[in-house]
Design a protein around this motif. Sequence first.
Motif, short mmCIF file in Angstrom:
data_model
loop_
_atom_site.label_atom_id
_atom_site.label_comp_id
_atom_site.label_asym_id
_atom_site.label_seq_id
_atom_site.Cartn_x
_atom_site.Cartn_y
_atom_site.Cartn_z
N GLY A 42 37.31 52.47 31.56
CA GLY A 42 37.34 53.48 32.62
C GLY A 42 37.15 52.91 34.00
O GLY A 42 36.74 53.62 34.93
N GLY A 106 35.23 38.85 53.05
CA GLY A 106 36.34 39.77 53.31
C GLY A 106 36.54 40.79 52.20
O GLY A 106 36.70 41.98 52.46
N TYR B 75 36.56 58.18 33.36
CA TYR B 75 37.29 57.24 34.24
C TYR B 75 36.62 57.19 35.60
O TYR B 75 36.23 58.21 36.14
CB TYR B 75 38.73 57.72 34.45
CG TYR B 75 39.60 57.71 33.21
CD1 TYR B 75 39.78 56.55 32.47
CD2 TYR B 75 40.25 58.87 32.80
CE1 TYR B 75 40.59 56.54 31.35
CE2 TYR B 75 41.07 58.86 31.67
CZ TYR B 75 41.24 57.70 30.95
OH TYR B 75 42.03 57.70 29.84
N SER B 76 36.49 55.98 36.16
CA SER B 76 35.98 55.85 37.53
C SER B 76 37.15 55.54 38.46
O SER B 76 37.39 54.38 38.78
CB SER B 76 34.95 54.72 37.62
OG SER B 76 33.87 54.99 36.77
N TRP B 77 37.87 56.57 38.88
CA TRP B 77 38.95 56.36 39.84
C TRP B 77 38.32 56.30 41.24
O TRP B 77 37.43 57.08 41.54
CB TRP B 77 39.97 57.51 39.80
CG TRP B 77 40.65 57.67 38.49
CD1 TRP B 77 40.42 58.63 37.55
CD2 TRP B 77 41.69 56.84 37.94
NE1 TRP B 77 41.24 58.46 36.47
CE2 TRP B 77 42.04 57.37 36.67
CE3 TRP B 77 42.37 55.70 38.39
CZ2 TRP B 77 43.02 56.79 35.86
CZ3 TRP B 77 43.35 55.13 37.58
CH2 TRP B 77 43.67 55.68 36.33
N PRO B 78 38.78 55.39 42.09
CA PRO B 78 38.22 55.33 43.46
C PRO B 78 38.45 56.65 44.18
O PRO B 78 39.48 57.30 44.01
CB PRO B 78 39.05 54.21 44.10
CG PRO B 78 39.52 53.37 42.96
CD PRO B 78 39.76 54.33 41.84
N LEU B 80 37.50 57.22 47.77
CA LEU B 80 37.78 57.15 49.21
C LEU B 80 39.28 57.20 49.45
O LEU B 80 40.05 56.61 48.70
CB LEU B 80 37.21 55.86 49.81
CG LEU B 80 35.68 55.75 49.80
CD1 LEU B 80 35.26 54.38 50.31
CD2 LEU B 80 35.06 56.84 50.65
N VAL B 81 39.70 57.90 50.51
CA VAL B 81 41.14 58.01 50.76
C VAL B 81 41.55 57.59 52.17
O VAL B 81 42.73 57.44 52.44
CB VAL B 81 41.66 59.44 50.50
CG1 VAL B 81 41.65 59.74 49.01
CG2 VAL B 81 40.87 60.47 51.27
N LEU B 83 41.58 55.15 55.70
CA LEU B 83 41.40 53.79 56.21
C LEU B 83 40.18 53.77 57.11
O LEU B 83 39.95 54.70 57.87
CB LEU B 83 42.63 53.38 57.03
CG LEU B 83 43.96 53.28 56.26
CD1 LEU B 83 45.11 53.11 57.23
CD2 LEU B 83 43.92 52.13 55.29
N ASP B 84 39.36 52.73 57.01
CA ASP B 84 38.24 52.61 57.95
C ASP B 84 38.10 51.16 58.40
O ASP B 84 38.81 50.27 57.91
CB ASP B 84 36.94 53.16 57.35
CG ASP B 84 36.62 52.53 56.01
OD1 ASP B 84 36.88 51.32 55.85
OD2 ASP B 84 36.13 53.23 55.11
N PRO B 86 35.64 48.73 58.14
CA PRO B 86 35.28 47.65 57.20
C PRO B 86 36.45 47.26 56.30
O PRO B 86 36.65 46.08 56.01
CB PRO B 86 34.13 48.26 56.38
CG PRO B 86 33.59 49.35 57.23
CD PRO B 86 34.72 49.87 58.06
N LEU B 87 37.22 48.25 55.86
CA LEU B 87 38.36 47.97 54.97
C LEU B 87 39.37 47.05 55.66
O LEU B 87 39.79 46.04 55.10
CB LEU B 87 39.06 49.28 54.57
CG LEU B 87 40.30 49.10 53.70
CD1 LEU B 87 39.92 49.09 52.22
CD2 LEU B 87 41.33 50.18 53.96
N LEU B 88 39.73 47.39 56.89
CA LEU B 88 40.77 46.63 57.60
C LEU B 88 40.25 45.28 58.07
O LEU B 88 40.91 44.26 57.91
CB LEU B 88 41.31 47.46 58.77
CG LEU B 88 41.98 48.78 58.35
CD1 LEU B 88 42.35 49.61 59.56
CD2 LEU B 88 43.22 48.52 57.48
N GLY B 90 37.63 43.61 56.79
CA GLY B 90 37.40 42.80 55.59
C GLY B 90 38.69 42.23 55.03
O GLY B 90 38.76 41.05 54.69
N LYS B 137 28.01 45.04 54.64
CA LYS B 137 28.53 46.38 54.37
C LYS B 137 27.38 47.40 54.31
O LYS B 137 27.49 48.51 54.83
CB LYS B 137 29.30 46.37 53.06
CG LYS B 137 30.31 47.49 52.95
CD LYS B 137 31.08 47.32 51.67
CE LYS B 137 32.02 48.48 51.45
NZ LYS B 137 32.65 48.39 50.13
#
Lengths: 148, 140
Positions: A42, A106, B75-78, B80-81, B83-84, B86-88, B90, B137
């Motif tokens: 999962g 990163g 199920y562990s589906w992500p 967050l939807v 863009l922020d 840290p994402l960009l 990182g 983070k």
Amino acid sequence: MNFNQKWGCNMQIDWANFTPYMSLGGGVLIGLAAVLLMAFQGRIMGISGIAASVLQSRPDNHWRMSFLIGTLVGSALFAAIIAPVELMMVASLPVLVIAGLLVGIGTALGSGCTSGHGICGISRFSVRSIGATCVFVFTGMVTVFFVA
Amino acid sequence: MKMKQSMAALIIGGFFGAGLAMAGMLNPAKVQGFLNITGQWDPSLMFVMIGGIGVAAIGFPILRRRSGPVLADSYSWPELVTLDRPLLLGSAIFGIGWGLGGLCPGPAIAVLSIAFWPAAIFTASMLAGLFIGQKLKAAQ
């Protein structure tokens, strides 16, 4: 003046090293592993996340450690039984240390790497993963432009 | 249950490691070849993406119709939807390291069985980076 002359680059397809069938086949195996990990455990198959969790000694780390050991054994068995693995390091040891640090920082900040964002995320049409993948492929290309 | 989970993860990890080896992802020179679009460009890694994304794009929706995973509760589906920063940021940092060393996290682990020392140095450094990144983070 054509594009290559104008921009001072010399883009050509490297046919000698192009391996479309092996790479497609390898990609299919990677995708299969991603689907199976979700089907059984999962969880998203993101290697940076799996490695980072192991650092935190979380209670469900047994499957993560097993997965990482499996990855190592799988590549060794492939190299031993199916085909030798061609491998050429491109960085000196100090550069390798810096590269590893940057990859770690990163992917922790960016919540994923080539497997979690590039394969799993894009296949779910995640905006975050599509954005992340565009960014890391772009900065990777810029880096190689300067170092290669 | 833990034993079954570990066995399944070991075998699935094996598929992943074999796939990386078959795809050419373990070769830093090949990875740089893919990123080298202004020189001798090796498009092979595009085919890794096509194969991997193709299989997962078919498989994930099939799983979503099932009630849950075989060896876990759900199920562990992500979730967050958006863009922020840290994402960009990182991802930008990750790309620089990927270009420099030609290795990303999965191949770094898989290469341990083939070229131990360079892979071990890279992996140790990457784990230190992951630790620092987690702290950064958390401080955000």
